[in-house]
Design an enzyme around this catalytic site. Structure first.
Site, short mmCIF file in Angstrom:
data_model
loop_
_atom_site.label_atom_id
_atom_site.label_comp_id
_atom_site.label_asym_id
_atom_site.label_seq_id
_atom_site.Cartn_x
_atom_site.Cartn_y
_atom_site.Cartn_z
N VAL A 1 -4.09 -2.51 -8.45
CA VAL A 1 -2.90 -1.67 -8.48
C VAL A 1 -2.51 -1.34 -7.05
O VAL A 1 -3.30 -0.76 -6.31
CB VAL A 1 -3.16 -0.37 -9.27
N VAL A 2 -1.31 -1.74 -6.66
CA VAL A 2 -0.84 -1.51 -5.29
C VAL A 2 0.11 -0.33 -5.28
O VAL A 2 1.15 -0.35 -5.94
CB VAL A 2 -0.13 -2.76 -4.72
N PRO B 1 -2.17 3.74 1.02
CA PRO B 1 -2.46 4.86 1.92
C PRO B 1 -2.49 6.16 1.12
O PRO B 1 -1.69 6.33 0.19
CB PRO B 1 -1.28 4.83 2.90
N GLY C 1 0.59 8.06 0.12
CA GLY C 1 1.53 7.47 -0.82
C GLY C 1 1.13 7.61 -2.28
O GLY C 1 1.83 7.11 -3.16
N ASP D 1 10.09 -2.30 -11.71
CA ASP D 1 11.55 -2.21 -11.57
C ASP D 1 12.20 -3.49 -11.05
O ASP D 1 13.36 -3.46 -10.61
CB ASP D 1 11.95 -1.02 -10.68
#
Length: 235
Positions: free
Chosen positions: A28-29, A49, A52, A112
């Protein structure tokens, strides 16, 4: 052969599957539908990070439910990965991840961006073993939610429990009649049972009721639940 007896092909759809990813490695990014893959018992690694992270992802990390790498995505993160989910704000970065996944033949969902998705999540209802997904093929997620809620409103409240009981009965039946050649008879008998009993009947059954019911497998009979319980009480 009559052509009108066959359904017409309707292109433009997607193949809706229940994908078994137990113990598969999911990358999962940034963020993503972590709960979906955790519910499927996947091994999840999050790369992002720390600044984020959204609240849910941070919570999953804190609870040790996922592995965590505190940095931006690197191509080496795709080593030994079975699936990738991304939700990166940078379109160029998302596309780069997508291209790398295609090169390595790793299925990916780029949030998306429907053209850069090998699969869609849809809107899902879960009740124990019962899972229902409504998909709009990425065209209208909000509409999928509306349609899913409409379906759920018309579902019996005990559907998941009843399905669990059916699953348990099938497990017990395989122990009673384990031979491969019994397969067609097992299947046909379970069809009879499923047609004869209501959801409420299955929910009412306990282990002893199921044991008694299985005694009717050999003669290929399915008694009414009330009759089954009377016989159980007499034994």
């Amino acid at each position: 052969m009559h052509e009108e007896s066959f359904p017409e092909v309707q292109g433009g759809g997607s193949l809706i599957l229940a994908w078994q990813i137990r113990n598969k490695r999911v990358l999962v990014v940034a963020a993503g539908r972590i709960l979906h893959v955790l519910n499927a018992d996947a091994k999840v690694t999050v790369v992002s990070p720390r600044e984020g992270l959204n609240p849910e992802v941070a919570y999953r990390i804190e609870k040790g439910q996922v592995d965590y790498i505190d940095r931006k995505f690197e191509p080496s993160d795709l080593d030994n990965v079975d699936m990738v989910l991304t939700a990166v704000d940078d379109p160029d970065a998302s596309t780069q991840i997508w291209k790398l996944c295609k090169e390595r033949k790793v299925p990916a969902n780029i949030a998306d961006v429907p053209p850069e998705c090998d699969f869609y999540f849809g809107s899902v209802h879960r009740d124990g073993p019962l899972q229902i997904m409504v998909s709009t093929n990425g065209k209208g997620p909000r509409m999928a939610n509306i349609i899913r809620r409409s379906i759920v409103e018309n579902l019996p409240p005990n559907a998941g429990e009843a399905i669990s009981k059916v699953g348990r009965l099938r497990e017990m039946l395989r122990k009673v009649a384990p031979a491969p050649e019994e397969g067609p008879k097992r299947m046909a008998w379970m069809v009879k049972v499923s047609d004869a009993y209501s959801l409420e009947d299955f929910c009412e059954m306990d282990e002893e009721d199921m044991k008694m019911l299985l005694t009717f497998y050999a003669p290929d009979e399915v008694p009414q639940l009330s009759s089954l319980k009377k016989q159980r009480d007499k034994s």
